[in-house]
Write a protein that holds these residues in place. Structure first.
Motif, mmCIF file in Angstrom:
data_model
loop_
_atom_site.group_PDB
_atom_site.id
_atom_site.type_symbol
_atom_site.label_atom_id
_atom_site.label_comp_id
_atom_site.label_asym_id
_atom_site.label_seq_id
_atom_site.Cartn_x
_atom_site.Cartn_y
_atom_site.Cartn_z
ATOM 1 N N LEU A 1 -74.692 -45.839 38.926
ATOM 2 C CA LEU A 1 -73.753 -45.585 40.021
ATOM 3 C C LEU A 1 -74.375 -44.546 40.963
ATOM 4 O O LEU A 1 -74.754 -43.471 40.514
ATOM 5 C CB LEU A 1 -72.439 -45.043 39.453
ATOM 6 N N PRO A 2 -74.516 -44.882 42.261
ATOM 7 C CA PRO A 2 -75.122 -43.896 43.158
ATOM 8 C C PRO A 2 -74.160 -42.757 43.469
ATOM 9 O O PRO A 2 -72.974 -42.970 43.717
ATOM 10 C CB PRO A 2 -75.429 -44.704 44.426
ATOM 11 N N LEU A 3 -74.647 -41.524 43.416
ATOM 12 C CA LEU A 3 -73.862 -40.346 43.810
ATOM 13 C C LEU A 3 -74.565 -39.752 45.029
ATOM 14 O O LEU A 3 -75.683 -39.261 44.917
ATOM 15 C CB LEU A 3 -73.828 -39.307 42.686
ATOM 16 N N VAL A 4 -73.915 -39.853 46.174
ATOM 17 C CA VAL A 4 -74.524 -39.339 47.396
ATOM 18 C C VAL A 4 -74.174 -37.863 47.517
ATOM 19 O O VAL A 4 -73.007 -37.506 47.586
ATOM 20 C CB VAL A 4 -74.015 -40.118 48.617
ATOM 21 N N THR A 5 -75.183 -37.004 47.476
ATOM 22 C CA THR A 5 -74.978 -35.563 47.589
ATOM 23 C C THR A 5 -75.651 -35.077 48.871
ATOM 24 O O THR A 5 -76.454 -35.806 49.455
ATOM 25 C CB THR A 5 -75.603 -34.811 46.388
ATOM 26 N N LEU B 1 -81.158 -31.349 33.816
ATOM 27 C CA LEU B 1 -80.282 -32.336 34.457
ATOM 28 C C LEU B 1 -79.745 -31.740 35.748
ATOM 29 O O LEU B 1 -79.513 -30.531 35.829
ATOM 30 C CB LEU B 1 -79.113 -32.684 33.520
ATOM 31 N N TYR B 2 -79.574 -32.597 36.743
ATOM 32 C CA TYR B 2 -78.961 -32.095 37.973
ATOM 33 C C TYR B 2 -77.487 -31.767 37.722
ATOM 34 O O TYR B 2 -76.816 -32.451 36.953
ATOM 35 C CB TYR B 2 -79.079 -33.126 39.094
ATOM 36 N N PRO B 3 -76.967 -30.736 38.409
ATOM 37 C CA PRO B 3 -75.591 -30.292 38.155
ATOM 38 C C PRO B 3 -74.526 -31.301 38.596
ATOM 39 O O PRO B 3 -73.342 -31.071 38.372
ATOM 40 C CB PRO B 3 -75.471 -28.996 38.973
ATOM 41 N N ALA B 4 -74.949 -32.431 39.220
ATOM 42 C CA ALA B 4 -73.964 -33.482 39.480
ATOM 43 C C ALA B 4 -73.370 -33.955 38.162
ATOM 44 O O ALA B 4 -72.232 -34.409 38.106
ATOM 45 C CB ALA B 4 -74.624 -34.651 40.210
ATOM 46 N N PHE B 5 -74.168 -33.837 37.086
ATOM 47 C CA PHE B 5 -73.611 -34.002 35.738
ATOM 48 C C PHE B 5 -72.907 -32.682 35.415
ATOM 49 O O PHE B 5 -73.556 -31.644 35.326
ATOM 50 C CB PHE B 5 -74.738 -34.290 34.727
ATOM 51 N N PRO B 6 -71.593 -32.704 35.269
ATOM 52 C CA PRO B 6 -70.848 -31.420 35.320
ATOM 53 C C PRO B 6 -70.898 -30.606 34.029
ATOM 54 O O PRO B 6 -69.873 -30.227 33.480
ATOM 55 C CB PRO B 6 -69.419 -31.873 35.641
#
Lengths: 154, 357
Positions: B5-9, B50-55
């Protein structure tokens, strides 16, 4: 006074700006292909093209359609000379009661004009807004796929 | 759960990864210790950050027991073989070790200690909101390096082009939320006097509909206790223009032809199903027109397997100018004293944001 451009022809109609396009097409222009199903944008029986996009004509006020090209199923062929999708729907016997078919054909036309070679998944996703209560979806899909396979340009 | 799933940041596009127990492409070879480290420290099994988009900033506040249960559940689902596309992060964010500095600033975990002055339900609600629920990820503004601004926690944010409203002062707002309304909203139902979830909140509410209702009640309890902290008096209540805007306007005609079959006063959905009038909805009461515009453009998709609210998309039938006329008309019907400014520009911007790049 509202001017509607339908199937390439301008019509000057004395109708209210909030009249749904579907009513103008059926009651004033006698184009009875598009059907009234739910009136809520949930079934797709009223689907026509506005520009190159399929829309629910029951939810398009006449004033919104004014000045933009509208195309209905009647523009795609006649009983004597059916267009490619209409022919395929007949060959596959895709209609049972037939109420949804005009909307189905128009929505399929909109897809194939933009993408002449959709795969099964793309066809299913694109056609999802249009419902058939008789359950002839399998034949509708077969008809669309047969046009794709034929390579005919729409 | 197979990811991609793309997460656009603001820093580029990330793709969620496969968390099914597939050995080669998922987390099938992760030990529970490796999984726990990812949840608490944001470090993958092979050691990369891991990028913080993973909470993990929020998951670090979960109890050992809940993390262990989450691991057991994830290991029980069917493995799917699927590799996510490569991320497209901008320099310097594409250099993962920089995340370690970010973590120094923003990662300070541990489950919150129960507040003995509050009820067990409230404490349960806070635990869920701050941990597994990670509500603040969307409902707080992010600072320049993508950290939640601690001082502005729950003050609202933007996610996928939608306005995630502030979660503070909901109980005391001009159009206040009751506990029952908020529980209904959070569980994917249509809340009286407010409406139903749309946009990125819709899948959240459909997930919350599957957890025990006592947990959703706890979340509502906690959220409704959050006080408004912004200085100055709250915005005055929204009021319709009296008499109502002239019916000859273009916006009124568009409403009558495109919206009224569901949203008009006499529509069966209103009369039979008891749905709230549009003027009451959060989208029209908000001072940011985003959520109204997004909802009209994109509609609300059908949810499979459950009865829910649905709305067709109008992006292909209404042009920008017609959408502006409709939005102006609706705002006049709900909040005439505070018209939306710069609607033309906002509509054009939001539509172009939604188009594939």
């Amino acid at each position: 006074m509202i001017t509607l451009n339908v199937n390439g022809q301008d019509h000057h109609l004395d109708i209210d700006p909030d009249m749904p396009l579907l009513y103008a097409l059926r009651n004033h222009l006698e184009l009875n292909g598009a059907k009234y199903g739910c009136g809520l944008g949930q079934c797709g029986a009223c689907t026509v093209m506005l520009g190159d996009k399929p829309v629910f004509s029951c939810l398009v006020p006449a004033v919104v359609a004014s000045g933009k090209p509208v195309r209905t199923v009647e523009s795609l062929g006649s009983a004597d000379q059916p267009g490619p999708l209409q022919k395929a729907f007949i060959e596959q016997q895709a209609a049972q009661c037939g109420y949804c078919i005009a909307g189905m054909i128009v929505r399929a036309q909109a897809l194939l004009e933009v993408n002449p070679t959709p795969d099964e998944q793309q066809i299913r996703e694109h056609m999802a807004p249009n419902l058939c209560r008789c359950g002839t979806h399998v034949r509708i899909l077969a008809a669309i796929k047969s046009v794709v396979a034929s390579g005919v340009k729409l | 759960m197979a990811g991609s799933l793309p997460l656009v940041t603001p820093f580029g596009t990330l793709y969620t990864t496969n968390i099914t127990p597939d050995g080669d492409t998922g987390i099938g070879r992760w030990s529970e210790a490796a999984f726990t480290r990812a949840m608490r420290k944001g470090i993958a099994r092979d050691g990369h950050f891991l990028y913080p988009a993973f909470p993990y900033v929020h998951y670090s506040k979960m109890t050992d027991r809940d993390i262990s249960d989450a691991y057991a559940f994830l290991m029980s689902v069917d493995p799917v073989r699927s590799v996510a596309p490569d991320n497209h992060m901008m320099f310097p964010m594409n250099f993962r070790p920089l995340v370690s500095f970010w973590n120094l600033l923003f990662l300070h975990g541990d489950p919150p200690q129960d507040d003995p002055a509050q009820s067990a339900t409230w404490n349960r609600g806070r635990y869920l909101v701050e941990g597994a629920g990670h509500c603040a990820s969307c409902h707080s503004p992010l600072n320049l390096i993508g950290g939640e601004k601690g001082s502005e926690l729950f003050n609202g944010g933007i996610v996928d082009g939608w306005h995630a409203p502030t979660l503070k002062g909901m109980a005391t707002a001009a159009n206040p939320w009751t506990q029952m309304q908020l529980v209904a909203y959070l569980r994917g139902e249509v809340a009286s006097e407010h409406g139903g979830a749309a946009g990125p909140m819709l899948p959240v509410s459909l997930s919350l509909a599957q957890v025990p209702i006592s947990d959703v009640q706890a979340i509502a309890d906690y959220l409704l206790s959050l006080q408004r902290t912004v200085d100055g008096p709250p915005a005055p209540p929204c009021q319709a223009l009296k008499p109502a805007a002239p019916l000859a306007s273009e916006g009124a005609a568009i409403f009558a032809g495109a919206c009224a079959s569901c949203h008009g006063d006499g529509a069966p959905m209103r009369a039979v199903d008891g749905r709230p009038g549009l003027a009451m909805t959060s989208a029209l009461q908000a001072d940011d027109p985003r959520n109204l515009i997004k909802t009209v453009l994109e509609g609300i998709p059908l949810s499979t397997g459950t009865s829910s609210h649905y709305m067709p998309a109008f992006a292909d039938s209404l042009d920008d100018q017609q959408l502006v006329a409709l939005a102006q008309y609706l705002r006049t019907q709900s909040c005439a004293g505070r018209p939306w400014a710069n609607l033309d520009k906002t509509v054009t911007t939001i539509r172009s944001e939604g188009e594939p790049k």
